[in-house]
Design an enzyme around this catalytic site. Structure first.
Site, short mmCIF file in Angstrom:
data_model
loop_
_atom_site.label_atom_id
_atom_site.label_comp_id
_atom_site.label_asym_id
_atom_site.label_seq_id
_atom_site.Cartn_x
_atom_site.Cartn_y
_atom_site.Cartn_z
N SER A 281 44.01 20.20 49.25
CA SER A 281 43.70 21.57 49.26
C SER A 281 42.39 21.77 48.48
O SER A 281 41.57 22.70 48.73
CB SER A 281 44.65 22.77 48.83
OG SER A 281 45.32 22.31 47.48
N HIS B 198 43.58 27.72 43.18
CA HIS B 198 42.58 27.03 43.85
C HIS B 198 41.07 27.68 43.55
O HIS B 198 41.05 28.75 43.29
CB HIS B 198 42.78 27.12 45.36
CG HIS B 198 43.93 26.22 45.49
ND1 HIS B 198 45.33 26.53 45.56
CD2 HIS B 198 44.07 25.10 46.15
CE1 HIS B 198 45.99 25.67 45.87
NE2 HIS B 198 45.47 24.53 46.32
#
Length: 239
Positions: free
Chosen positions: A10, A215
């Site tokens: 990711s 993230h």
């Protein structure tokens, strides 16, 4: 001529960076992810962007390496965090006690030091075998928190534990990359001063949906990961 293949999890697909490509489904490949930004900046002759949210060393091998070939000249990848169970570790640290967080980090660090090196070594060998002429760039992971007082959310002990785990992961990745003769790019320097609690963060804190939590944002890709790629001597540009 650069024939670029972007592999990984990711942190490479761009989860959290928004503007996801419609055909990427749950892989969450973002137009704002560093592979897309790098390819556009350098006018790559061909780009295969196959990084996928949730990828491990095993799923990169089974689902992504087919994108490589003898004509591939550049490969980038982030991988290892999911193998070590970082998603579960972060959920534990957010939702449970400090002692539970520390235990989860200790378990992850043991995996990182004992099991992950072999998995990385094997994957890097497979990448090299499938693309023997390519420059392979392995990017690391940023620390999550700047250690300052007065920041709401997790306590300092939890933040320090998560940073320690990130450092352990980067250290193991860097050693395996060196053993394989590949190129490591440490992004912690690019993200320094832009962690959570810095006041100018390039990472998501806890979000809804949870998948984007911890993230890089679109800015994190543009000002963190992209410069980490640009700082390297990418030999394939001259081929």
């Amino acid at each position: 001529m650069t024939n670029y293949v972007a592999l990984g999890d990711s942190y490479s697909s761009g989860t959290g960076a928004g503007d996801y490509e419609p055909d990427s489904g749950s892989c969450n490949r973002s137009a704002n992810a560093y592979p897309r930004l790098w390819a556009a900046k350098h006018s790559a002759a061909s780009v295969k962007f196959v990084a996928c949210s949730g990828a491990t060393t095993a799923t990169v091998r089974s689902g992504q390496l087919s994108a490589l070939s003898g004509t591939t000249t550049l490969v980038s990848i982030t991988v290892g965090g999911n193998d070590a169970g970082f998603g579960t570790v972060m959920q534990t640290c957010v939702l449970r006690s400090t002692s539970s967080c520390q235990t989860a980090v200790t378990t992850a660090e043991k995996y990182i030091s004992t099991t992950l090196p072999g998995k990385l070594d094997s994957l890097y060998r497979d990448i090299r075998a499938k693309s023997p002429s390519a420059q392979v760039i392995v990017l690391g992971y940023p620390r999550l928190y700047k250690m300052v007082d007065g920041c709401v959310g997790l306590n300092q002990t939890k933040r320090a534990a998560l940073n320690k785990a990130a450092d352990a992961l980067d250290t193991t990745i860097e050693k395996s990359v060196a053993n394989a003769g590949l190129t490591f790019s440490d992004v912690r320097d690019e993200f320094a001063g832009h962690e959570l609690c810095s006041g100018d963060g390039w990472l998501h804190s806890v979000t809804i949906p949870l998948g984007s939590s911890y993230h890089p944002t679109a800015i994190g890709h543009a000002r963190g990961y992209l410069p980490a790629m640009n700082a390297l001597d990418v030999r394939s540009l001259a081929m």
